[in-house]
Design a protein around this motif. Structure first.
Motif, PDB file in Angstrom:
ATOM      1  N   VAL A 249       3.309  -2.373   4.717  1.00 32.48           N
ATOM      2  CA  VAL A 249       1.843  -2.433   5.016  1.00 32.48           C
ATOM      3  C   VAL A 249       1.305  -3.311   3.665  1.00 32.48           C
ATOM      4  CG1 VAL A 249      -0.443  -1.233   5.047  1.00 32.48           C
ATOM      5  CG2 VAL A 249       1.509  -0.589   6.370  1.00 32.48           C
ATOM      6  N   ILE A 250       0.573  -4.411   3.815  1.00 28.09           N
ATOM      7  CA  ILE A 250       0.268  -4.853   2.521  1.00 28.09           C
ATOM      8  C   ILE A 250      -1.202  -4.687   2.315  1.00 28.09           C
ATOM      9  CG2 ILE A 250      -0.254  -7.534   1.436  1.00 28.09           C
ATOM     10  CD1 ILE A 250       2.856  -6.707   2.093  1.00 28.09           C
TER      11      ILE A 250
ATOM     12  N   GLN B 261      -6.820   1.471   6.989  1.00 22.96           N
ATOM     13  CA  GLN B 261      -5.418   1.114   6.713  1.00 22.96           C
ATOM     14  C   GLN B 261      -4.805   1.986   5.774  1.00 22.96           C
ATOM     15  OE1 GLN B 261      -5.128  -2.159   3.562  1.00 22.96           O
ATOM     16  NE2 GLN B 261      -3.679  -3.235   5.050  1.00 22.96           N
ATOM     17  N   ASN B 262      -3.536   2.498   6.388  1.00 22.43           N
ATOM     18  CA  ASN B 262      -2.650   3.583   5.797  1.00 22.43           C
ATOM     19  C   ASN B 262      -1.489   3.146   5.240  1.00 22.43           C
ATOM     20  OD1 ASN B 262      -4.293   6.406   6.303  1.00 22.43           O
ATOM     21  ND2 ASN B 262      -4.596   5.339   8.411  1.00 22.43           N
TER      22      ASN B 262
ATOM     23  N   LEU C 161       0.726  -1.182  -0.149  1.00 21.17           N
ATOM     24  CA  LEU C 161      -0.014  -0.002  -0.095  1.00 21.17           C
ATOM     25  C   LEU C 161       0.870   1.268   0.000  1.00 21.17           C
ATOM     26  CD1 LEU C 161      -2.634   1.128   0.113  1.00 21.17           C
ATOM     27  CD2 LEU C 161      -2.774   1.077   2.475  1.00 21.17           C
ATOM     28  N   ASP C 162       1.012   1.871  -1.204  1.00 21.95           N
ATOM     29  CA  ASP C 162       1.928   2.822  -1.508  1.00 21.95           C
ATOM     30  C   ASP C 162       1.429   4.324  -0.896  1.00 21.95           C
ATOM     31  OD1 ASP C 162       4.461   3.767  -2.167  1.00 21.95           O
ATOM     32  OD2 ASP C 162       3.687   4.654  -3.901  1.00 21.95           O
ATOM     33  N   GLU C 163       0.293   4.526  -1.254  1.00 23.56           N
ATOM     34  CA  GLU C 163      -0.194   5.938  -1.081  1.00 23.56           C
ATOM     35  C   GLU C 163      -1.927   5.723  -0.582  1.00 23.56           C
ATOM     36  OE1 GLU C 163       0.419  10.444  -2.548  1.00 23.56           O
ATOM     37  OE2 GLU C 163       0.428   8.673  -4.064  1.00 23.56           O
TER      38      GLU C 163
ATOM     39  N   SER D  75     -10.475  -5.878   2.219  1.00 18.14           N
ATOM     40  CA  SER D  75     -11.736  -5.785   2.858  1.00 18.14           C
ATOM     41  C   SER D  75     -11.423  -4.571   3.940  1.00 18.14           C
ATOM     42  CB  SER D  75     -11.866  -7.288   3.825  1.00 18.14           C
ATOM     43  OG  SER D  75     -10.762  -7.295   4.563  1.00 18.14           O
ATOM     44  N   GLU D  76     -10.431  -4.419   4.111  1.00 17.14           N
ATOM     45  CA  GLU D  76     -10.051  -3.055   5.003  1.00 17.14           C
ATOM     46  C   GLU D  76     -10.436  -2.032   4.010  1.00 17.14           C
ATOM     47  OE1 GLU D  76      -9.388  -2.474   8.369  1.00 17.14           O
ATOM     48  OE2 GLU D  76      -9.580  -4.635   8.473  1.00 17.14           O
ATOM     49  N   ALA D  77     -10.156  -1.842   2.809  1.00 20.12           N
ATOM     50  CA  ALA D  77     -10.261  -0.780   2.011  1.00 20.12           C
ATOM     51  C   ALA D  77     -11.782  -0.519   1.898  1.00 20.12           C
ATOM     52  CB  ALA D  77      -9.671  -0.881   0.461  1.00 20.12           C
TER      53      ALA D  77
END
Length: 770
Positions: free
Chosen positions: A97-98, A57-58, A34-36, A102-104
């Motif tokens: 951070v992978i 999730q950040n 998760l880059d950005e 579902s979190e998104a």
């Protein structure tokens, strides 16, 4: 030196590029880093920053919002997690951070709920992703739409007393016809009404008794809103009844309550009691506080309507008593006739009244190293009224370097003693008890004595003070120095020091400050802190600002008496008391600091401070202890302490030469959490000091409106902080950027032509610089 900087910069870029290439080293196949994460809205009234808290999730944290340093540190570790080197790198770094689908989706739902609660019921949140190799960028695009508007507002309150109270207070209501249907505002109105009722005897009321009905008008964005007051129920299945308005009945004091025991009153260990003005006071073995102290700190009385604010003020009043460790106020419902009443129990836990403390510290005065030690004794209940008595003894020793020949030794020795007594109430003759209770001030009397033996001179200083302190609404603090009498006495001055610095007649500051002197001053200080009374070490946690103002004056009353009695002046043209001349001046200071939270890891802090001290009447200059200096850990950090100014004066190695009557400081600092308890900072400082009069020994130091802005020094640098919760250790390295001591472009602008040995200053301090 410039080549060295360029080389260092090039190496840093190469390391970052190599680290960025390995950002996905520990990202498994089929998964994405998760880059950005970004949020975009199409309405300026709905800011993306207000929605960030709903993102589940950040991406990995960035130092100074730029570099994912901790991710790169983690990726420097090898595949074998059992090796100690790899363990260490992973411990201080952050795992990648992978991306989790579902979190998104949950974040998308939470953002939509939040925007709906703001009144934009038709809002849509679209989640989009952009994949590049093993990295993914996530965007939440919020289409806000039209807001729902409150068309009509009604109150459904079937209680005449409460209805009357709320209608009297309707001007303070947060709800208005025509406003956006914002659920957050509706909830804030519930809390406002609850606070209002808690202030008017409704002890058992809470905001769950207030609800709303919202009816939307078909095919429009209009809402008909009704506020309901629900009846009281002790339990869910009980019958409904009217809300009761309570009065205070009996008030009891329990002075030896143990917070570790059961909270039941029957378990409280007491064996004796007295009655004082109708108040039962229970205690064990011996009553350690005078009964009047207990009753004077109450903010409610028997027969009063229950008010939550009075209870909180009572907590605050007892909290100021150093003889107490904890305060717990309990209310027990009782029925007296047809009136609902509350029996009150003020349960107090005493603190440890006597203590001894030892301190050892290292000292560094302009590069001269030394050591100091102190021992102090404190009694927090001297006269059984929570009076705090303190006495402290201190000794210090330093080896002075750089002295010329002609002095008998090169040692500095200091001994000091100070004592004070603090009363938790306002002490002043002919003042009513009601005024003392309202102002809630503390009174402090203090005495100090200091003995300094240096190669150049022997100096003793003695002082006595009388002051008051009090707070307002937890955010404002006041202090009045009613009187502060200081006496400076120099029984011995080295002949060489007198000849080199005093007898030459060129240094008014030296001549003035190396004579016996009496300083009688009074002052006032004001401090506002938007975060309230609590001390927050980590200023990244929230937006905040503070304002400080100080004013003091000295010698005015004595000068008026001297003129009125027409006493003779001494050889220096000064009035004197018993042969001792006194100082006369006014001094004012202003300081403003603001912290802006960027996110949970980064903040931006600003600071500006200024001060002016003006000698007049019986004085030609300001006493050295009251003058300003610049440079150091809390000023322009490209210079060592007391090493900057005044004006364009370069200094001659004497602290006395580099002091002034006017000071200006400004700073901007970017603060960022790094890892563990470490924080980093990038800063730019500016400022200087100036004199009001033109002194021959300080050429270029006088303040002039057409020139002072050209003499403002500028520095930049890096800082590292170790946040230990209860205090912060700070390490700052500053470089000069603009040096007013030089006129040539090359030396005036060291930012263009840096020289590390000349332009760098290192500082170690405790706490933030502002």
């Amino acid at each position: 030196m410039r080549k060295g900087f360029h080389g260092l910069f090039t190496c840093a870029i190469i390391i970052l590029l190599l680290a960025s290439c390995t950002a996905t080293k520990f990202v498994p196949d089929g998964f994405y880093l998760l880059d950005e994460v970004k949020i975009h809205t199409d309405n300026k009234n709905v800011r993306p920053s207000s929605l960030k808290m709903y993102v589940r999730q950040n991406s990995n944290a960035k130092w100074f919002s730029l570099i994912k340093t901790q991710l790169y540190v983690y990726n420097l570790s090898g595949r074998d997690s059992t090796k100690w080197g790899n363990k260490f790198l992973r411990r201080i770094g952050d795992a990648p951070v992978i991306y989790n689908e579902s979190e998104a989706l949950r974040s998308q739902e939470e953002i939509m709920k939040a925007v709906h609660n703001m009144g934009y019921m038709a809002a849509i949140v679209k989640k989009t992703t952009k994949v590049k190799k093993k990295k993914i960028k996530l965007l939440y695009d919020v289409t806000v739409g039209e807001p729902y508007i409150i068309q009509s507002l009604k109150l459904d309150i079937n209680d005449t007393k409460i209805d009357s109270l709320l209608r009297q207070d309707s001007v303070k209501s947060l709800l208005r016809e025509g406003m956006i249907f914002d659920v957050n505002v509706l909830d804030a109105e519930r809390q406002r009404i609850t606070n209002k009722l808690l202030q008017n005897g409704y002890y058992k009321f809470n905001k769950d008794y207030i609800g709303y009905t919202a009816d939307t008008v078909r095919n429009t964005y209009n809402v008909d809103l009704t506020l309901h007051l629900r009846a009281y129920r002790a339990h869910e299945n009980d019958s409904a009844e009217a809300h009761k308005q309570y009065q205070i009945n009996e008030i009891n004091f329990i002075t030896d309550y143990d917070v570790l025991q059961s909270s039941a009153l029957s378990s409280v260990n007491i064996n004796d009691s007295i009655h004082y003005k109708g108040f039962p006071i229970y205690y064990k073995d011996k009553l350690y506080l005078r009964p009047k102290v207990l009753t004077d700190n109450l903010r409610f009385a028997s027969g009063d309507i229950y008010k939550e604010q009075d209870v909180q003020q009572t907590y605050s009043s007892f909290g100021r008593l150093s003889a107490l460790k904890y305060t717990n106020i309990r209310f027990i419902e009782t029925q007296v006739g047809d009136t609902a009443k509350l029996n009150c129990y003020v349960m107090l836990t005493k603190s440890k009244h006597k203590s001894i403390a030892f301190e050892v510290e290292g000292t560094n005065s302009a590069g001269d190293l030394g050591a100091a030690a102190s021992v102090s004794f404190q009694n927090r209940n001297l006269f059984h009224g929570s009076e705090t008595f303190m006495v402290k003894f201190r000794g210090a020793y330093e080896v002075i370097s750089g002295l010329q020949a002609g002095y008998s030794n090169n040692n500095y020795t200091e001994f000091g003693v100070e004592t004070s007594i603090n009363f938790p109430n306002f002490l002043f003759p002919f003042v009513s008890s009601d005024f003392k209770r309202r102002i809630r001030a503390t009174t402090e009397f203090g005495l100090q004595y200091n003995y300094q033996l240096r190669p150049e001179f022997l100096r003793t200083m003695a002082s006595a003070s009388w002051s008051y302190k009090w707070s307002q609404r937890l955010k404002i603090q006041h202090k009045i120095d009613l009187i502060n009498i200081g006496f400076l006495y120099l029984p011995r001055i080295s002949p060489k020091f007198r000849e080199d610095y005093i007898n030459k007649g060129q240094n008014d500051i030296f001549q003035y400050n190396y004579q016996d002197r009496l300083i009688i001053n009074m002052g006032y200080s004001y401090h506002y802190n938007s975060t309230g009374g609590s001390i927050v070490n980590n200023t990244i946690s929230s937006d905040s600002y503070s304002v400080r103002f100080n004013f003091e004056s000295a010698g005015n009353i004595m000068y008026a008496l001297s003129r009125a009695t027409n006493i003779r002046k001494n050889d220096n043209g000064e009035y004197a008391i018993l042969g001792i001349p006194y100082a006369q001046y006014i001094k004012g200071e202003f300081d403003f600091a603001k912290n802006i939270r960027i996110d949970h890891r980064n903040s931006l802090a600003f600071h500006v401070g200024m001060g002016v001290a003006v000698p007049y009447g019986n004085a030609k200059t300001i006493p050295f202890e009251k003058q300003y200096f610049s440079g150091g850990a809390n000023s322009v950090r490209g210079w060592s302490v007391r090493d900057l100014g005044p004006g364009s004066f370069a200094g001659k190695g004497s602290l006395m030469d580099q002091s002034g009557d006017i000071k200006l400081d400004a700073s901007i600092e970017y603060r960022s959490k790094l890892f563990w308890k470490f924080q980093g900072a990038l800063f730019i400082d500016a400022g200087n000091i100036w004199t009001i009069r033109d002194y021959a020994n300080q050429p270029g130091g006088v303040f002039k409106f057409n020139r002072f802005y050209k003499q403002i020094a500028v520095a930049y640098g890096l800082g590292l902080r170790l946040d230990l919760d209860f205090f912060i250790l700070r390490f700052d390295g500053g470089m000069k950027a603009i040096n007013p001591a030089y006129e040539t472009k090359k030396e005036h602008y060291p930012i263009i032509n840096p020289k590390f040995s000349r332009d760098f200053a290192f500082h170690f301090a405790v706490g933030y610089p502002f």
